[in-house]
Write an enzyme that holds these catalytic residues in place. Structure first.
Site, PDB file in Angstrom:
ATOM      1  N   SER A  72      48.710 -16.266  -4.338  1.00  0.00           N
ATOM      2  CA  SER A  72      48.031 -15.737  -3.151  1.00  0.00           C
ATOM      3  C   SER A  72      47.568 -14.286  -3.349  1.00  0.00           C
ATOM      4  O   SER A  72      46.629 -13.840  -2.699  1.00  0.00           O
ATOM      5  CB  SER A  72      48.944 -15.822  -1.929  1.00  0.00           C
ATOM      6  OG  SER A  72      50.119 -15.079  -2.155  1.00  0.00           O
TER       7      SER A  72
ATOM      8  N   ASP B 256      55.660  -8.521   6.387  1.00  0.00           N
ATOM      9  CA  ASP B 256      55.250  -9.010   5.063  1.00  0.00           C
ATOM     10  C   ASP B 256      54.943  -7.800   4.192  1.00  0.00           C
ATOM     11  O   ASP B 256      53.931  -7.126   4.374  1.00  0.00           O
ATOM     12  CB  ASP B 256      54.013  -9.908   5.220  1.00  0.00           C
ATOM     13  CG  ASP B 256      53.466 -10.423   3.880  1.00  0.00           C
ATOM     14  OD1 ASP B 256      53.836  -9.868   2.820  1.00  0.00           O
ATOM     15  OD2 ASP B 256      52.657 -11.368   3.900  1.00  0.00           O
TER      16      ASP B 256
ATOM     17  N   HIS C  37      51.940  -8.995   0.674  1.00  0.00           N
ATOM     18  CA  HIS C  37      50.471  -9.081   0.696  1.00  0.00           C
ATOM     19  C   HIS C  37      49.855  -7.789   1.222  1.00  0.00           C
ATOM     20  O   HIS C  37      50.547  -6.951   1.778  1.00  0.00           O
ATOM     21  CB  HIS C  37      50.056 -10.288   1.545  1.00  0.00           C
ATOM     22  CG  HIS C  37      50.554 -11.584   0.979  1.00  0.00           C
ATOM     23  ND1 HIS C  37      51.700 -12.195   1.418  1.00  0.00           N
ATOM     24  CD2 HIS C  37      50.078 -12.342  -0.025  1.00  0.00           C
ATOM     25  CE1 HIS C  37      51.911 -13.301   0.709  1.00  0.00           C
ATOM     26  NE2 HIS C  37      50.939 -13.412  -0.184  1.00  0.00           N
TER      27      HIS C  37
END
Ligand SMILES: *[C@@H]1O[C@H](CO)[C@@H](O)[C@H](O)[C@H]1NC(C)=O
Ligand SMILES: *[C@@H]1O[C@H](CO)[C@@H](O)[C@H](O)[C@H]1NC(C)=O
Ligand SMILES: *[C@@H]1O[C@H](CO)[C@@H](O)[C@H](O)[C@H]1NC(C)=O
Ligand SMILES: *[C@@H]1O[C@H](CO)[C@@H](O)[C@H](O)[C@H]1NC(C)=O
Ligand SMILES: *[C@@H]1O[C@H](CO)[C@@H](O)[C@H](O)[C@H]1NC(C)=O
Length: 430
Positions: free
Chosen positions: A161, A406, A409
């Site tokens: 990702s 998070d 990311h």
């Protein structure tokens, strides 16, 4: 004569080794449990432990050797001076030319990365530019040049990702010079393709978090805790990468499940009875690197194509790493880490050492995008709590935002645009 670049002798050493007591195991089990509860895409258990530390030198050799043999690298229009390492530098505030595009203006950003839309109160993270030390090579992204060079060509990002983020950033950097009717964006299973029709050019992303075949290969349902990778299986995905002109690989976080990793020696991933070997994370990663290099050697023509490998994207899960409060993480961080020696206390060093060893021994010309250190200063640039959540938040989480931030990311626009600027520089001025 120009001074040689980083010709310092390679000094790699394993400084510390882990010792395990039953207490550590209980602790590990607890961390596993908590991480499973809170993890998004990844479990970064290994990265929580300060087990290894090492040093390695920069890899530049395979590319310099290729150049010395009087080959002109594909896409090159100039050269980076030997003394310049564009990954060594500092962050400079730039409110004039940043961000390179607006969040609302790029429809391809996944809702997991649109921080403003999800309520991030500040925009500070959008205004930083990377300034390499002592380099005169052009570092400014030129979308026209990039797109012209891709005419009739395929560019592909392969990995997890984070590489998907870099792919989307590249599309965002290019799409505004293409009219609406002349572009498309299509997702189908593991492959996502952006097409610039008038240029007959594609920029693609292929989901393969381990590069090799694994039980986490489903592009949608892949959050598997008990991960298995099949040895020698890179062609399973690699057959979809043939005829690519510019390749950008990454792989890292998915390997970080603990101290050891399950490698399938023979048979199929789906088999009930599996022939599994438990190997250290470093050895598992080394195997993947070697598979990738072999694939590149066999399938990519170095005179016509280019291959990049992006180093580990750092996460910011523990404030203690940067001298902060043990309870804090990337949540509510709006400033950069100023200690230029900052690295973070996790497995990145031992993995960087593996990369250095494998690449230094290889003659395959791969351009290494060493973005780990420059990204490690950017605790402010993560999506944190400002993203679409996979599942509804519990009252406990809402009361304690740090618990679900998070810190893996990155908001877009943001840090990953810089990775693409550096890719741009290395593509045209290797
Ligand atoms: C990447 O850069 C870091 C610091 O900037 C350095 O310590 C490391 O050795 C480099 N990695 C390789 C494999 O060249
Ligand atoms: C960007 O690249 C194009 C095509 O090579 C060139 O014509 C243009 O002058 C460049 N723009 C800048 C700002 O350098
Ligand atoms: C378009 O690009 C592909 C490579 O991606 C090439 O095989 C094909 O011949 C090109 N078509 C035209 C019409 O240029
Ligand atoms: C999606 O990809 C599969 C093969 O991987 C193909 O058979 C199918 O036609 C594709 N679907 C679309 C809508 O392009
Ligand atoms: C965020 O950090 C600032 C200091 O930088 C602090 O004053 C504030 O209380 C913090 N907010 C939350 C919700 O933790």
């Amino acid at each position: 004569m120009k001074p040689p670049l980083s010709s310092s002798p390679s000094s790699s050493s394993l400084l510390k080794k882990a010792r395990f007591s039953p207490f550590i195991f209980t602790l590990l089990a607890f961390i596993v449990f908590v991480t499973i509860l809170y993890s998004e895409d990844f479990t970064c258990i290994f990265s929580q432990l300060d087990l290894y530390s090492s040093q390695s030198t920069h890899i530049h050799r395979s590319i310099s050797n290729f150049k010395k043999n009087k080959h002109k690298l594909a896409f090159a229009i100039g050269e980076t001076e030997e003394s310049c390492d564009i990954f060594s530098g500092r962050w400079v505030r730039d409110e004039e030319n940043r961000p390179l595009y607006e969040e609302q203006e790029c429809p391809y950003i996944q809702p997991q990365l649109t921080c403003q839309e999800h309520g991030r109160p500040d925009k500070d993270y959008q205004y930083w530019r990377w300034q390499p030390h002592g380099c005169s090579v052009p570092t400014r992204f030129n979308a026209t040049l990039m797109l012209e060079s891709l005419r009739g060509k395929r560019m592909m990002f392969v990995g997890d990702s984070l590489n998907r983020g870099q792919f989307v950033s590249m599309v965002c950097l290019l799409h505004r010079i293409i009219p609406e009717s002349a572009k498309s964006f299509k997702e189908n299973g593991s492959l996502t393709v952006f097409t610039a029709k008038d240029y007959n050019a594609t920029i693609e992303f292929y989901w393969a978090p381990f590069l090799l075949e694994s039980n986490s290969d489903d592009a949608v349902v892949h959050r598997i805790q008990d991960r298995v990778v099949r040895k020698g299986s890179i062609n399973k995905h690699g057959k979809h990468w043939k005829d690519v002109d510019i390749m950008v690989f990454n792989t890292y976080l998915w390997w970080m499940t603990g101290l050891e990793f399950k490698i399938l020696q023979s048979g199929e991933i789906e088999d009930k009875e599996k022939d599994i070997a438990m190997v250290s994370t470093e050895d598992a990663y080394r195997m993947a690197m070697k598979s990738m290099l072999r694939w590149v050697k066999k399938n990519m023509d170095p005179k016509k194509t280019r291959v990049f490998f992006t180093s580990m994207s750092p996460s910011h899960q523990k404030g203690i790493d940067w001298g902060g409060d043990p309870k804090e993480n990337c949540y509510n961080q709006t400033t950069l880490i100023e200690d230029s020696n900052y690295w973070g206390s996790d497995s990145r060093k031992s993995i960087m050492q593996v990369i250095g060893e494998v690449f230094r021994k290889s003659k395959v010309p791969i351009t290494f995008l060493n973005i780990t250190q420059l990204s490690s200063y950017r605790r402010d640039a993560h999506t944190s709590i400002y993203k679409k959540q996979w599942s509804p938040l519990t009252p406990e989480q809402i009361a304690n935002p740090t618990s679900y931030a998070d810190c893996v990311h990155w908001c877009m626009p943001g840090l990953q645009d810089t990775w693409n600027e550096l890719l741009f520089t290395k593509l045209f001025y290797p």
